[in-house]
Design an enzyme around this catalytic site. Structure first.
Site, PDB file in Angstrom:
ATOM      1  N   SER A  15     -44.568  28.481  63.165  1.00 33.38           N
ATOM      2  CA  SER A  15     -44.868  30.630  62.724  1.00 33.38           C
ATOM      3  C   SER A  15     -44.678  31.394  61.711  1.00 33.38           C
ATOM      4  O   SER A  15     -44.953  31.937  60.824  1.00 33.38           O
ATOM      5  CB  SER A  15     -44.540  30.509  64.238  1.00 33.38           C
ATOM      6  OG  SER A  15     -45.408  29.795  64.904  1.00 33.38           O
ATOM      7  N   CYS A  46     -45.351  25.282  67.030  1.00 30.82           N
ATOM      8  CA  CYS A  46     -46.866  26.167  67.857  1.00 30.82           C
ATOM      9  C   CYS A  46     -48.360  25.678  67.778  1.00 30.82           C
ATOM     10  O   CYS A  46     -49.150  25.481  69.223  1.00 30.82           O
ATOM     11  CB  CYS A  46     -46.648  27.939  67.604  1.00 30.82           C
ATOM     12  SG  CYS A  46     -48.162  28.348  68.587  1.00 30.82           S
ATOM     13  N   CYS A  51     -47.318  26.665  71.591  1.00 32.64           N
ATOM     14  CA  CYS A  51     -48.684  27.297  72.256  1.00 32.64           C
ATOM     15  C   CYS A  51     -50.244  26.070  72.287  1.00 32.64           C
ATOM     16  O   CYS A  51     -50.610  26.864  73.389  1.00 32.64           O
ATOM     17  CB  CYS A  51     -48.680  28.375  71.637  1.00 32.64           C
ATOM     18  SG  CYS A  51     -47.469  29.330  70.882  1.00 32.64           S
ATOM     19  N   LYS A  54     -51.097  23.163  74.085  1.00 33.16           N
ATOM     20  CA  LYS A  54     -50.622  23.445  75.808  1.00 33.16           C
ATOM     21  C   LYS A  54     -51.341  24.373  76.333  1.00 33.16           C
ATOM     22  O   LYS A  54     -52.453  24.432  78.018  1.00 33.16           O
ATOM     23  CB  LYS A  54     -49.615  24.232  75.854  1.00 33.16           C
ATOM     24  CG  LYS A  54     -49.355  24.483  77.633  1.00 33.16           C
ATOM     25  CD  LYS A  54     -47.834  25.695  77.383  1.00 33.16           C
ATOM     26  CE  LYS A  54     -48.787  27.144  76.259  1.00 33.16           C
ATOM     27  NZ  LYS A  54     -47.581  28.234  76.672  1.00 33.16           N
ATOM     28  N   TYR A 189     -40.696  28.529  82.001  1.00 33.44           N
ATOM     29  CA  TYR A 189     -41.762  28.233  81.160  1.00 33.44           C
ATOM     30  C   TYR A 189     -42.758  27.332  80.997  1.00 33.44           C
ATOM     31  O   TYR A 189     -43.586  27.011  81.421  1.00 33.44           O
ATOM     32  CB  TYR A 189     -42.464  29.753  80.746  1.00 33.44           C
ATOM     33  CG  TYR A 189     -42.416  29.440  79.004  1.00 33.44           C
ATOM     34  CD1 TYR A 189     -43.112  29.309  78.991  1.00 33.44           C
ATOM     35  CD2 TYR A 189     -40.881  29.957  78.515  1.00 33.44           C
ATOM     36  CE1 TYR A 189     -43.707  28.676  77.216  1.00 33.44           C
ATOM     37  CE2 TYR A 189     -41.422  29.996  77.439  1.00 33.44           C
ATOM     38  CZ  TYR A 189     -42.908  28.939  76.058  1.00 33.44           C
ATOM     39  OH  TYR A 189     -42.388  29.870  75.396  1.00 33.44           O
ATOM     40  N   GLU A 193     -44.806  25.429  83.733  1.00 38.31           N
ATOM     41  CA  GLU A 193     -46.585  24.954  82.996  1.00 38.31           C
ATOM     42  C   GLU A 193     -47.605  23.594  82.955  1.00 38.31           C
ATOM     43  O   GLU A 193     -48.467  23.614  83.389  1.00 38.31           O
ATOM     44  CB  GLU A 193     -47.206  25.875  81.512  1.00 38.31           C
ATOM     45  CG  GLU A 193     -46.545  27.185  81.355  1.00 38.31           C
ATOM     46  CD  GLU A 193     -46.409  28.019  79.790  1.00 38.31           C
ATOM     47  OE1 GLU A 193     -46.881  29.198  78.812  1.00 38.31           O
ATOM     48  OE2 GLU A 193     -46.304  27.043  78.623  1.00 38.31           O
ATOM     49  N   HIS A 451     -65.301  47.857  86.896  1.00 36.65           N
ATOM     50  CA  HIS A 451     -66.022  47.227  88.439  1.00 36.65           C
ATOM     51  C   HIS A 451     -66.936  46.812  87.619  1.00 36.65           C
ATOM     52  O   HIS A 451     -68.279  47.253  87.154  1.00 36.65           O
ATOM     53  CB  HIS A 451     -65.978  48.681  89.492  1.00 36.65           C
ATOM     54  CG  HIS A 451     -66.291  48.260  90.537  1.00 36.65           C
ATOM     55  ND1 HIS A 451     -65.528  47.781  91.551  1.00 36.65           N
ATOM     56  CD2 HIS A 451     -67.485  48.000  91.308  1.00 36.65           C
ATOM     57  CE1 HIS A 451     -65.721  47.175  92.195  1.00 36.65           C
ATOM     58  NE2 HIS A 451     -67.282  47.688  92.086  1.00 36.65           N
ATOM     59  N   GLU A 456     -59.248  46.459  87.327  1.00 33.98           N
ATOM     60  CA  GLU A 456     -58.913  47.781  87.140  1.00 33.98           C
ATOM     61  C   GLU A 456     -57.814  47.907  88.693  1.00 33.98           C
ATOM     62  O   GLU A 456     -57.810  49.935  88.816  1.00 33.98           O
ATOM     63  CB  GLU A 456     -60.810  47.804  88.377  1.00 33.98           C
ATOM     64  CG  GLU A 456     -60.617  47.771  89.691  1.00 33.98           C
ATOM     65  CD  GLU A 456     -62.234  47.854  89.631  1.00 33.98           C
ATOM     66  OE1 GLU A 456     -62.773  49.001  90.400  1.00 33.98           O
ATOM     67  OE2 GLU A 456     -62.905  46.720  90.014  1.00 33.98           O
TER      68      GLU A 456
HETATM   69  P1  FAD Z   1     -41.530  26.834  64.736  1.00 30.66           P
HETATM   70  O1  FAD Z   1     -42.649  27.119  64.955  1.00 30.66           O
HETATM   71  O2  FAD Z   1     -41.119  25.529  65.212  1.00 30.66           O
HETATM   72  O3  FAD Z   1     -41.352  26.028  63.052  1.00 30.66           O
HETATM   73  C1  FAD Z   1     -40.284  25.351  62.381  1.00 30.66           C
HETATM   74  C2  FAD Z   1     -40.565  24.683  61.451  1.00 30.66           C
HETATM   75  O4  FAD Z   1     -39.504  24.035  60.582  1.00 30.66           O
HETATM   76  C3  FAD Z   1     -41.366  23.399  62.018  1.00 30.66           C
HETATM   77  O5  FAD Z   1     -42.443  23.142  61.115  1.00 30.66           O
HETATM   78  C4  FAD Z   1     -40.205  21.606  61.700  1.00 30.66           C
HETATM   79  O6  FAD Z   1     -40.165  20.953  60.963  1.00 30.66           O
HETATM   80  C5  FAD Z   1     -39.582  22.592  60.308  1.00 30.66           C
HETATM   81  N1  FAD Z   1     -38.376  22.279  60.195  1.00 30.66           N
HETATM   82  C6  FAD Z   1     -37.801  22.172  60.230  1.00 30.66           C
HETATM   83  N2  FAD Z   1     -35.985  22.093  60.079  1.00 30.66           N
HETATM   84  C7  FAD Z   1     -36.574  21.433  58.720  1.00 30.66           C
HETATM   85  C8  FAD Z   1     -35.610  21.526  57.462  1.00 30.66           C
HETATM   86  N3  FAD Z   1     -34.365  20.887  57.154  1.00 30.66           N
HETATM   87  N4  FAD Z   1     -36.395  21.434  56.552  1.00 30.66           N
HETATM   88  C9  FAD Z   1     -38.090  21.528  56.829  1.00 30.66           C
HETATM   89  N5  FAD Z   1     -38.314  21.622  57.536  1.00 30.66           N
HETATM   90  C10 FAD Z   1     -38.046  21.964  58.575  1.00 30.66           C
HETATM   91  N6  FAD Z   1     -44.838  31.160  72.090  1.00 30.66           N
HETATM   92  C11 FAD Z   1     -45.463  31.679  72.270  1.00 30.66           C
HETATM   93  O7  FAD Z   1     -45.535  32.798  71.936  1.00 30.66           O
HETATM   94  N7  FAD Z   1     -47.055  31.530  73.516  1.00 30.66           N
HETATM   95  C12 FAD Z   1     -47.077  30.492  74.125  1.00 30.66           C
HETATM   96  O8  FAD Z   1     -47.782  29.998  74.690  1.00 30.66           O
HETATM   97  C13 FAD Z   1     -45.469  29.329  74.006  1.00 30.66           C
HETATM   98  N8  FAD Z   1     -45.875  28.253  74.367  1.00 30.66           N
HETATM   99  C14 FAD Z   1     -44.965  27.524  73.949  1.00 30.66           C
HETATM  100  C15 FAD Z   1     -45.051  26.317  74.606  1.00 30.66           C
HETATM  101  C16 FAD Z   1     -44.230  24.845  73.778  1.00 30.66           C
HETATM  102  C17 FAD Z   1     -44.042  23.711  74.735  1.00 30.66           C
HETATM  103  C18 FAD Z   1     -43.272  25.132  73.322  1.00 30.66           C
HETATM  104  C19 FAD Z   1     -42.157  24.370  72.959  1.00 30.66           C
HETATM  105  C20 FAD Z   1     -43.171  26.839  72.202  1.00 30.66           C
HETATM  106  C21 FAD Z   1     -43.986  27.126  73.521  1.00 30.66           C
HETATM  107  N9  FAD Z   1     -44.286  28.585  72.466  1.00 30.66           N
HETATM  108  C22 FAD Z   1     -44.701  29.281  72.933  1.00 30.66           C
HETATM  109  C23 FAD Z   1     -42.755  28.952  71.625  1.00 30.66           C
HETATM  110  C24 FAD Z   1     -42.922  28.859  70.223  1.00 30.66           C
HETATM  111  O9  FAD Z   1     -44.133  27.480  69.871  1.00 30.66           O
HETATM  112  C25 FAD Z   1     -41.979  29.233  69.071  1.00 30.66           C
HETATM  113  O10 FAD Z   1     -41.996  30.744  69.423  1.00 30.66           O
HETATM  114  C26 FAD Z   1     -41.863  29.680  67.612  1.00 30.66           C
HETATM  115  O11 FAD Z   1     -43.545  28.725  67.002  1.00 30.66           O
HETATM  116  C27 FAD Z   1     -41.377  29.986  66.968  1.00 30.66           C
HETATM  117  O12 FAD Z   1     -41.985  29.383  65.430  1.00 30.66           O
HETATM  118  P2  FAD Z   1     -40.839  29.108  64.505  1.00 30.66           P
HETATM  119  O13 FAD Z   1     -41.532  29.857  62.884  1.00 30.66           O
HETATM  120  O14 FAD Z   1     -39.278  30.242  64.375  1.00 30.66           O
HETATM  121  O15 FAD Z   1     -40.485  27.390  64.809  1.00 30.66           O
END
Ligand code: FAD
Length: 467
Positions: A15, A46, A51, A54, A189, A193, A451, A456
């Site tokens: 993300s 995500c 997200c 799920k 959570y 879920e 309504h 509401e």
């Molecule tokens: P990430 O999205 O985890 O991305 C990190 C990326 O870095 C990954 O693709 C990984 O492969 C890559 N990476 C790691 N190390 C290296 C490296 N050394 N070199 C190259 N690439 C690397 N959030 C919500 O807002 N709503 C929700 O409903 C929700 N549901 C969730 C449900 C579950 C089951 C989980 C586990 C999480 C959920 N989250 C939700 C949280 C959300 O997914 C995270 O907060 C979000 O993805 C964080 O984004 P990020 O960019 O920090 O990391």
């Protein structure tokens, strides 16, 4: 900046990383993004194991209720049976489509994508190891004026006997076969879920949590209420319950519980927290300071202890939500490149972040819990409404809805808004805007309701429950 290969090197295509890379490249910066999983990883947790899948499974699980409730509305239906393989396949296809969209967005904005595992080698340098078809790895070195760490987090499973038999949220989506009996360990959570989702999909779910109530940190009344509703829906929620060891037997996995009982199940999901993903990232070597959980420590500008190296998202172990990672990424880009033309420089506030928990029924919440508001403001006024939603007057379901407002008595400002009920996230999002704008209870009272809706109720609660 020209002395470096890139102006910005982003580690992680989730993300935060994708958003930062795209925004920076669109402003003319020379940007590279490394993702260890290649195209399959684009979108990060995500999109791939968080997200999105799920929520898709949550939708699937809601059909079970819909089938059951349809008779009350005159439909002659015998209900359905779940084709788990088809659901998995359709989810996977959708995720692949999203991965492709992320790839196109990066390419379209001119980001150089590098597939491989990135490691910091200096204040301005990164080495990327890319696995080859023959199992060997090639190593390439890149330099950049700025580096952004956006590597996210990973599930944490404690050490105990039989740990090898459990799965985490990374594996649950592709579980094979469908677990007729599922034990979910954890009270956060994610645990709640998945307990709700698999219960809805037809598994016999037992949720085990060591604490006295699930969803620590949420409003106490909301926690108790949703736990009760989950139990009504069929989740066997056992509080004060811990796992000592797990043994594999012919009839399933045997969980030895702390109270001496044994639980036999087909699969065990551990959702006992997440830790920052920093393994082999080279933080030590380069001198990037880390906190107790291994998280990258950042200041209010997302700057690490090493100048020119920044970090956003779950790897900083703060608010672990996709929109927060996105917001932080955009702030970093504005800091590095200035505000977008015609726009103000972005900043990030951690107050009034709305969030939803996709339990069945769901939770929507924004602002302070009653207990946190009491600590901060002392004198708070509580408004509360609990009712059976109109739909359930015919559906036959006993599900109830809870809505709650927490008001700072001195200023009349609504500082907490909480809900358990259908589409809680959809309802609470709009109220979050009002609360960020400082809406008072008087403003809520003067707002006309829609309504007949559940929403509401938030603008028609007249009598305080307590002060
Ligand atoms: P990430 O999205 O985890 O991305 C990190 C990326 O870095 C990954 O693709 C990984 O492969 C890559 N990476 C790691 N190390 C290296 C490296 N050394 N070199 C190259 N690439 C690397 N959030 C919500 O807002 N709503 C929700 O409903 C929700 N549901 C969730 C449900 C579950 C089951 C989980 C586990 C999480 C959920 N989250 C939700 C949280 C959300 O997914 C995270 O907060 C979000 O993805 C964080 O984004 P990020 O960019 O920090 O990391």
């Amino acid at each position: 900046m020209e002395q470096h290969d890139f102006d910005l090197f982003v580690i992680g295509g989730g993300s935060g990383g994708v958003r930062a890379a795209r925004m920076a490249a669109q402003r003319g910066a020379r940007v590279a993004l490394a993702e260890v999983l290649g195209t399959d990883g684009l979108g990060g947790t995500c999109v791939n194991v968080g997200c999105i899948p799920k929520k898709l499974y949550s939708y699937a699980a809601h059909y079970a209720e819909a089938f059951e409730e349809a008779a009350g509305f005159g439909w002659d239906t015998t209900g359905g049976t779940l084709d788990w393989a088809r659901l998995k396949q359709r989810r996977a296809a959708e995720i692949t489509r999203l991965n492709g969209i992320y790839g196109n967005l990066l390419a379209g904005s001119g980001v150089t994508r590098i597939d491989g595992f990135a490691r910091l080698t200096g204040a301005h340098s990164v080495s990327v190891a890319t696995l080859q078809a023959d199992g060997s790895a090639t190593h390439r070195e890149f330099t950049a004026a700025h580096i952004l760490i956006a590597t996210g987090g990973t599930p944490f499973v404690p050490h105990f006997q039989g740990r090898e038999h459990v799965i985490t949220s990374n594996e649950i989506f592709d579980l094979d076969p469908f677990p007729q009996r599922l034990a979910v360990v954890g009270g956060g959570y994610i645990a709640c879920e998945f307990a709700s989702i698999f219960n809805g999909l037809g598994a016999k779910v037992t949720q085990l949590y060591r604490g006295e109530q699930v969803l620590r940190g949420f409003d106490d009344e909301i926690r108790h209420f949703v736990a009760g509703e989950m139990v009504k829906h069929g989740v066997d929620l056992r509080l004060g319950a811990g796992v000592v060891a797990i043994r594999k037997e012919a009839d399933g996995l045997h969980l030895a519980l702390e109270d001496g009982q044994t639980l036999v199940t087909d699969a065990v999901l551990y959702a006992t927290g997440r830790v920052p993903l920093v393994k082999d990232l080279g933080l030590d070597a380069v001198g990037v300071a880390q906190g107790a959980q291994g998280e990258v420590v950042v200041d209010e500008h997302y700057r690490t202890s090493v100048p020119h190296i920044f970090a956003v998202g779950d790897v900083t172990n703060r608010v672990q939500l996709t929109p927060v990672a996105l917001g932080e990424a955009m702030v970093v880009v504005d800091q590095l490149l200035g505000a977008a033309p015609g726009k103000a420089q972005r900043s990030m506030s951690y107050e009034y972040i709305p969030t939803a928990v996709f339990t069945h029924p769901s939770i929507g919440t924004v602002g302070l819990s009653e207990q946190a508001a009491r600590e901060r403001y002392g004198d708070v006024t509580i408004f509360r409404s609990e009712f059976k939603a109109l739909r359930h007057t015919l559906s036959g379901s006993t599900e109830r809805t809870l809505m709650k407002l927490v008001v700072d008595t001195a200023t009349d400002r609504v500082v907490g808004l909480h809900m358990v009920g259908a589409e809680a996230g959809e309802i609470v999002q709009g109220f979050a805007v009002a609360m960020k704008a400082g809406a008072t209870k008087a403003v809520f009272d003067s707002t006309i309701g829609i309504h007949p809706t559940a929403a509401e109720e938030f603008v028609t609660m007249r009598e305080p429950l307590r002060r």
